[in-house]
Design an enzyme around this catalytic site. Structure first.
Site, mmCIF file in Angstrom:
data_model
loop_
_atom_site.group_PDB
_atom_site.id
_atom_site.type_symbol
_atom_site.label_atom_id
_atom_site.label_comp_id
_atom_site.label_asym_id
_atom_site.label_seq_id
_atom_site.Cartn_x
_atom_site.Cartn_y
_atom_site.Cartn_z
ATOM 1 N N GLU A 7 -5.842 6.822 -2.083
ATOM 2 C CA GLU A 7 -5.857 5.757 -1.087
ATOM 3 C C GLU A 7 -6.386 4.452 -1.669
ATOM 4 O OE1 GLU A 7 -4.751 5.342 1.987
ATOM 5 O OE2 GLU A 7 -3.763 7.281 1.852
ATOM 6 N N HIS A 18 -9.342 8.455 3.720
ATOM 7 C CA HIS A 18 -9.249 7.071 4.183
ATOM 8 C C HIS A 18 -10.625 6.460 4.441
ATOM 9 C CE1 HIS A 18 -5.117 8.450 5.262
ATOM 10 N NE2 HIS A 18 -4.803 7.221 4.951
ATOM 11 N N HIS A 43 0.830 -1.203 0.000
ATOM 12 C CA HIS A 43 0.000 0.000 0.000
ATOM 13 C C HIS A 43 0.863 1.251 0.000
ATOM 14 C CE1 HIS A 43 -3.406 2.594 1.529
ATOM 15 N NE2 HIS A 43 -2.356 3.283 1.980
ATOM 16 N N GLU A 44 1.816 1.309 0.914
ATOM 17 C CA GLU A 44 2.594 2.534 1.067
ATOM 18 C C GLU A 44 3.537 2.777 -0.110
ATOM 19 O OE1 GLU A 44 1.903 4.781 3.086
ATOM 20 O OE2 GLU A 44 0.509 3.663 4.320
ATOM 21 N N HIS A 77 1.889 4.291 -3.037
ATOM 22 C CA HIS A 77 1.783 5.754 -3.017
ATOM 23 C C HIS A 77 2.946 6.378 -3.787
ATOM 24 C CE1 HIS A 77 -1.722 6.563 -0.616
ATOM 25 N NE2 HIS A 77 -1.283 5.866 0.428
#
Length: 378
Positions: A188, A266, A164-165, A168
């Site tokens: 997100e 989020h 996920h990170e 980004h």
């Protein structure tokens, strides 16, 4: 209390940290407040430090892991790179392996070398802060906290959080997608969708075998939570006296209008998350094949920095038609998935998509490698 205003991308959102700060005992409350403070400090430091760009040629992993030694300064001491031996520190090994899995996924499945497409080095910082309750992409590196040991465990333990990170970072280089309102929720969403695909790829899972939770490895014993978010059933990931109840909607009728969390990035990401889950499960095969291929092509060729939900839905339907045929089962399934979350995209010939009705099942031919990679360190 609206406490975090930034383009930073922490996996634990403000509404959870604020809830812990106000509803838990003194120790956990103090850790949540300290995490919020440290997040704000990271925001303040961003832009002061010059970014060091290092790229390598071709599909070659380049990773470094630094140890912040529970201080708030980054990156800290270099403890592992591509030439290092394994260490006894599990967080170091997991951060290193996790970055490698994410690199391998994007290269093997989509032919993309690191976050910039040119082999940019992936840096990770572990043991940031004292019992820091978050993991984040700060625009140039991964930062992992150890967790408070009660509500949250170590943040390197979750492969989909790592995916996920780092996603980004991909989004940052692919499109510069914004981080407020629907645009931020899309940002997100992309990280949740690709983070979930990365975990499924790691464990060679078909959609019906996957949990579709983000961060299910993060919570300590006694916390009534399956994960931070659920793509399959937004709003059901947790229901806990301290954490509260998962506020994510799964349909536009329940879209949350708020000034917190950059406009609920989020929270409202649950709507496109549900749409992606419906596409992936309706088409059969692995999630990263047809559904993931459509989402990646859309993210890499159609995204604008200010794109909203309807813009993105239209783009995915268009891409599905271009890749798999206009008016075909794939394009219809994508359009129907968006309709089922309240976002309507007309198909070819101005044929409107009904809000209800089953998705068209279809098992696509594999177009990308389904090789099972090495798993993360336990």
């Amino acid at each position: 209390m609206d406490t975090i205003h930034h383009h930073f991308c922490g996996v634990i959102p403000p509404h959870i940290l604020n809830r812990i700060a106000s509803r838990s005992g003194p120790e956990s409350s103090g850790r949540a407040l300290a995490t919020i403070e440290q997040m704000q400090q990271l925001v303040a430091l961003r832009g002061i430090r010059a970014e060091v760009v290092e790229s390598v040629k071709g599909p070659q992993k380049s990773r470094r892991v630094y140890d912040a030694k529970n201080k708030r300064q980054t990156p800290g001491t270099l403890v592992m790179d591509e030439h290092s031996k394994r260490v006894v520190d599990i967080e170091v090994n997991e951060a290193f392996d996790g970055a490698g899995v994410v690199y391998d996924f994007y290269w093997t499945v989509f032919g993309r070398s690191s976050i910039d497409g040119k082999g940019k080095r992936l840096d990770s910082v572990v043991h940031f802060g004292l019992k820091f309750d978050n993991a984040l992409w700060d625009g140039r590196q991964m930062i992992y906290g150890d967790g408070d040991g009660k509500i949250f465990r170590r943040f390197t333990a979750s492969p989909d959080v790592i995916g996920h990170e780092i996603t980004h970072g991909h989004t940052q280089y692919l499109s510069g997608l914004g981080y407020s309102g629907q645009t931020g929720a899309l940002n997100e969403h992309l990280s949740d969708a690709f983070g979930s695909m990365i975990k499924q790829w790691l464990y060679n899972q078909l959609p019906h075998e996957a949990s579709w939770y983000i961060g299910e490895e993060l919570f300590g014993p006694g916390v009534n939570a399956h994960g931070i978010r659920s793509l399959a059933a937004p709003g059901t990931a947790y229901d806990d006296p301290v954490l509260g109840k998962d506020p994510q909607p799964d349909h536009m009728r329940n879209y949350v209008v708020t000034t917190s969390d950059n406009g609920g990035v989020h929270i409202n990401s649950g709507i496109p998350n549900k749409a992606f889950y419906l596409v992936a499960t309706s088409l059969g095969g692995y999630s990263w094949q047809t559904a993931g291929h459509i989402w990646f092509v859309t993210a890499s060729t159609r995204m604008r920095p200010d794109m909203n939900f309807l813009d993105f839905a239209h783009a995915t339907v268009d891409v599905a038609g271009e890749l798999y045929g206009n008016g075909g089962n794939v394009q219809e399934s994508v359009a129907q998935a968006w309709a089922l979350v309240g976002i309507f995209v007309p198909l070819v010939g101005n044929k409107a998509v009904a809000e209800t009705g089953p998705l068209s099942p279809r098992k696509p031919k594999a177009k990308h490698s389904t090789r099972r990679p090495l798993q993360l360190a336990a």
